[in-house]
Scaffold this motif. Sequence first.
Motif, PDB file in Angstrom:
ATOM      1  N   VAL A   1       1.128  -1.133  -0.145  1.00 47.54           N
ATOM      2  CA  VAL A   1      -0.229   0.134   0.288  1.00 47.54           C
ATOM      3  C   VAL A   1       0.892   1.380   0.282  1.00 47.54           C
ATOM      4  CG1 VAL A   1      -1.973  -0.951   1.040  1.00 47.54           C
ATOM      5  CG2 VAL A   1      -0.161   0.239   2.444  1.00 47.54           C
ATOM      6  N   ASN A   2       0.301   2.529  -0.210  1.00 45.36           N
ATOM      7  CA  ASN A   2       0.741   3.808  -0.273  1.00 45.36           C
ATOM      8  C   ASN A   2       2.233   3.947  -1.340  1.00 45.36           C
ATOM      9  OD1 ASN A   2       1.187   6.044   0.682  1.00 45.36           O
ATOM     10  ND2 ASN A   2       2.917   5.765   1.984  1.00 45.36           N
ATOM     11  N   ILE A   3       1.805   3.605  -2.355  1.00 45.74           N
ATOM     12  CA  ILE A   3       3.018   2.500  -3.336  1.00 45.74           C
ATOM     13  C   ILE A   3       1.619   3.575  -4.615  1.00 45.74           C
ATOM     14  CG2 ILE A   3       1.935   0.855  -3.958  1.00 45.74           C
ATOM     15  CD1 ILE A   3       5.242  -0.251  -4.984  1.00 45.74           C
ATOM     16  N   ASN A   4       2.962   3.998  -5.441  1.00 48.35           N
ATOM     17  CA  ASN A   4       2.958   4.646  -6.824  1.00 48.35           C
ATOM     18  C   ASN A   4       3.312   3.386  -7.813  1.00 48.35           C
ATOM     19  OD1 ASN A   4       5.442   4.980  -8.161  1.00 48.35           O
ATOM     20  ND2 ASN A   4       5.594   6.618  -7.119  1.00 48.35           N
ATOM     21  N   LYS A   5       2.708   3.453  -9.388  1.00 40.81           N
ATOM     22  CA  LYS A   5       2.586   2.374 -10.160  1.00 40.81           C
ATOM     23  C   LYS A   5       3.520   1.886 -10.795  1.00 40.81           C
ATOM     24  CE  LYS A   5      -0.318   1.044 -13.781  1.00 40.81           C
ATOM     25  NZ  LYS A   5      -0.786   1.220 -15.403  1.00 40.81           N
ATOM     26  N   GLN A   6       5.012   3.474 -10.338  1.00 36.90           N
ATOM     27  CA  GLN A   6       6.542   3.407 -11.136  1.00 36.90           C
ATOM     28  C   GLN A   6       6.944   2.664 -10.450  1.00 36.90           C
ATOM     29  OE1 GLN A   6       8.316   6.792 -11.142  1.00 36.90           O
ATOM     30  NE2 GLN A   6      10.195   5.704 -12.768  1.00 36.90           N
ATOM     31  N   GLN A   7       6.714   2.428  -9.055  1.00 39.39           N
ATOM     32  CA  GLN A   7       7.570   2.184  -8.139  1.00 39.39           C
ATOM     33  C   GLN A   7       7.530  -0.057  -7.985  1.00 39.39           C
ATOM     34  OE1 GLN A   7       5.814   4.212  -4.919  1.00 39.39           O
ATOM     35  NE2 GLN A   7       8.189   5.108  -3.857  1.00 39.39           N
ATOM     36  N   ALA A   8       5.399  -0.211  -8.057  1.00 42.36           N
ATOM     37  CA  ALA A   8       5.409  -1.232  -8.436  1.00 42.36           C
ATOM     38  C   ALA A   8       5.777  -2.135  -9.246  1.00 42.36           C
ATOM     39  CB  ALA A   8       3.679  -0.944  -8.378  1.00 42.36           C
ATOM     40  N   SER A   9       5.928  -1.114 -10.668  1.00 42.06           N
ATOM     41  CA  SER A   9       6.362  -2.452 -11.638  1.00 42.06           C
ATOM     42  C   SER A   9       7.894  -2.036 -11.084  1.00 42.06           C
ATOM     43  CB  SER A   9       6.091  -1.121 -12.523  1.00 42.06           C
ATOM     44  OG  SER A   9       4.788  -0.948 -13.162  1.00 42.06           O
ATOM     45  N   LYS A  10       8.800  -1.745 -11.322  1.00 43.28           N
ATOM     46  CA  LYS A  10       9.335  -1.342 -10.820  1.00 43.28           C
ATOM     47  C   LYS A  10      10.108  -3.249  -9.687  1.00 43.28           C
ATOM     48  CE  LYS A  10      14.321   0.867  -8.180  1.00 43.28           C
ATOM     49  NZ  LYS A  10      14.646   1.508  -7.505  1.00 43.28           N
ATOM     50  N   ILE A  11       9.173  -3.130  -8.311  1.00 43.25           N
ATOM     51  CA  ILE A  11       9.290  -4.287  -7.864  1.00 43.25           C
ATOM     52  C   ILE A  11       8.472  -5.535  -8.644  1.00 43.25           C
ATOM     53  CG2 ILE A  11       8.214  -5.303  -5.742  1.00 43.25           C
ATOM     54  CD1 ILE A  11       7.521  -2.947  -4.292  1.00 43.25           C
ATOM     55  N   ALA A  12       7.522  -5.147  -8.796  1.00 41.64           N
ATOM     56  CA  ALA A  12       7.187  -6.599 -10.280  1.00 41.64           C
ATOM     57  C   ALA A  12       8.536  -6.788 -11.391  1.00 41.64           C
ATOM     58  CB  ALA A  12       6.053  -6.300 -10.494  1.00 41.64           C
ATOM     59  N   LYS A  13       9.117  -6.353 -11.837  1.00 34.71           N
ATOM     60  CA  LYS A  13      10.519  -6.220 -12.918  1.00 34.71           C
ATOM     61  C   LYS A  13      11.083  -7.098 -12.541  1.00 34.71           C
ATOM     62  CE  LYS A  13      12.764  -4.382 -16.060  1.00 34.71           C
ATOM     63  NZ  LYS A  13      13.233  -3.313 -17.424  1.00 34.71           N
ATOM     64  N   GLN A  14      11.446  -6.273 -10.527  1.00 38.23           N
ATOM     65  CA  GLN A  14      12.884  -7.208 -10.151  1.00 38.23           C
ATOM     66  C   GLN A  14      12.726  -8.932  -9.045  1.00 38.23           C
ATOM     67  OE1 GLN A  14      13.706  -4.683  -5.975  1.00 38.23           O
ATOM     68  NE2 GLN A  14      14.858  -6.578  -5.435  1.00 38.23           N
ATOM     69  N   TYR A  15      11.438  -9.173  -9.127  1.00 38.66           N
ATOM     70  CA  TYR A  15      10.803 -10.107  -9.337  1.00 38.66           C
ATOM     71  C   TYR A  15      10.717 -11.151 -10.575  1.00 38.66           C
ATOM     72  CZ  TYR A  15      12.426  -9.083  -4.136  1.00 38.66           C
ATOM     73  OH  TYR A  15      13.009  -8.705  -3.256  1.00 38.66           O
ATOM     74  N   ASN A  16      10.885 -10.354 -11.521  1.00 39.83           N
ATOM     75  CA  ASN A  16      10.752 -11.558 -12.711  1.00 39.83           C
ATOM     76  C   ASN A  16       9.373 -11.725 -12.466  1.00 39.83           C
ATOM     77  OD1 ASN A  16      13.058 -10.704 -13.766  1.00 39.83           O
ATOM     78  ND2 ASN A  16      14.049 -12.553 -12.484  1.00 39.83           N
ATOM     79  N   GLN A  17       7.947 -10.642 -12.342  1.00 35.56           N
ATOM     80  CA  GLN A  17       7.243 -11.485 -12.304  1.00 35.56           C
ATOM     81  C   GLN A  17       6.014 -11.255 -13.791  1.00 35.56           C
ATOM     82  OE1 GLN A  17       5.487 -12.984 -10.110  1.00 35.56           O
ATOM     83  NE2 GLN A  17       7.292 -13.117  -9.786  1.00 35.56           N
ATOM     84  N   ALA A  18       5.456 -12.259 -14.828  1.00 38.69           N
ATOM     85  CA  ALA A  18       4.540 -11.653 -15.573  1.00 38.69           C
ATOM     86  C   ALA A  18       3.900 -10.857 -15.753  1.00 38.69           C
ATOM     87  CB  ALA A  18       3.999 -13.152 -16.726  1.00 38.69           C
ATOM     88  N   ALA A  19       2.861 -10.358 -14.534  1.00 36.94           N
ATOM     89  CA  ALA A  19       1.941  -9.560 -14.392  1.00 36.94           C
ATOM     90  C   ALA A  19       1.138  -8.822 -12.715  1.00 36.94           C
ATOM     91  CB  ALA A  19       0.794 -10.104 -14.826  1.00 36.94           C
ATOM     92  N   TYR A  20       1.322  -8.283 -12.530  1.00 41.26           N
ATOM     93  CA  TYR A  20       0.824  -7.563 -10.711  1.00 41.26           C
ATOM     94  C   TYR A  20      -0.532  -7.320 -11.324  1.00 41.26           C
ATOM     95  CZ  TYR A  20       2.247  -3.010 -11.342  1.00 41.26           C
ATOM     96  OH  TYR A  20       2.316  -1.908 -11.923  1.00 41.26           O
TER      97      TYR A  20
END
Length: 139
Positions: free
Chosen positions: A103-122
């Motif tokens: 929570v309390n996160i923007n989309k750019q930060q979320a995408s960075k985390i998803a990318k860091q953990y090699n996620q196909a989607a979130y």
Amino acid sequence: MDNELINAYLTTDYIIDDTLGMWMINIDQMDKPLSSYLHKFKQPTAAFITAFNPMSKRCKESQNKQQQAKLLKQLQQDSVTFLKGFAIDQDGAWPQEDSVLIVNINKQQASKIAKQYNQAAYVWIDETGMPLLVTHEEY
């Protein structure tokens, strides 16, 4: 991303099971209680992310647990507010995946985390409380 995989994401139940209790999130279904909760924060948005099964390729349970522990440790070290949860495929084709609602996160930060953990989607929850699928092609 192929249609079968997109459909798997769309038919998954995203469950928050933490100190606030338990509630279910589904993509493209407005969630007013979740929106109300998120509006307690400066940034009233959230991301439902896992470290399990990078790029939607099944991994051993031990590998998944290790990566999820790494994600939790990172979030704790960065003092990020999150709730624990899990994702479960309604069709039973995929095993349950431990996850977090950050929570309390923007989309750019979320995408960075998803990318860091090699996620196909979130799952992105916007300021209205609408859960939306964000694929790796979008970040």
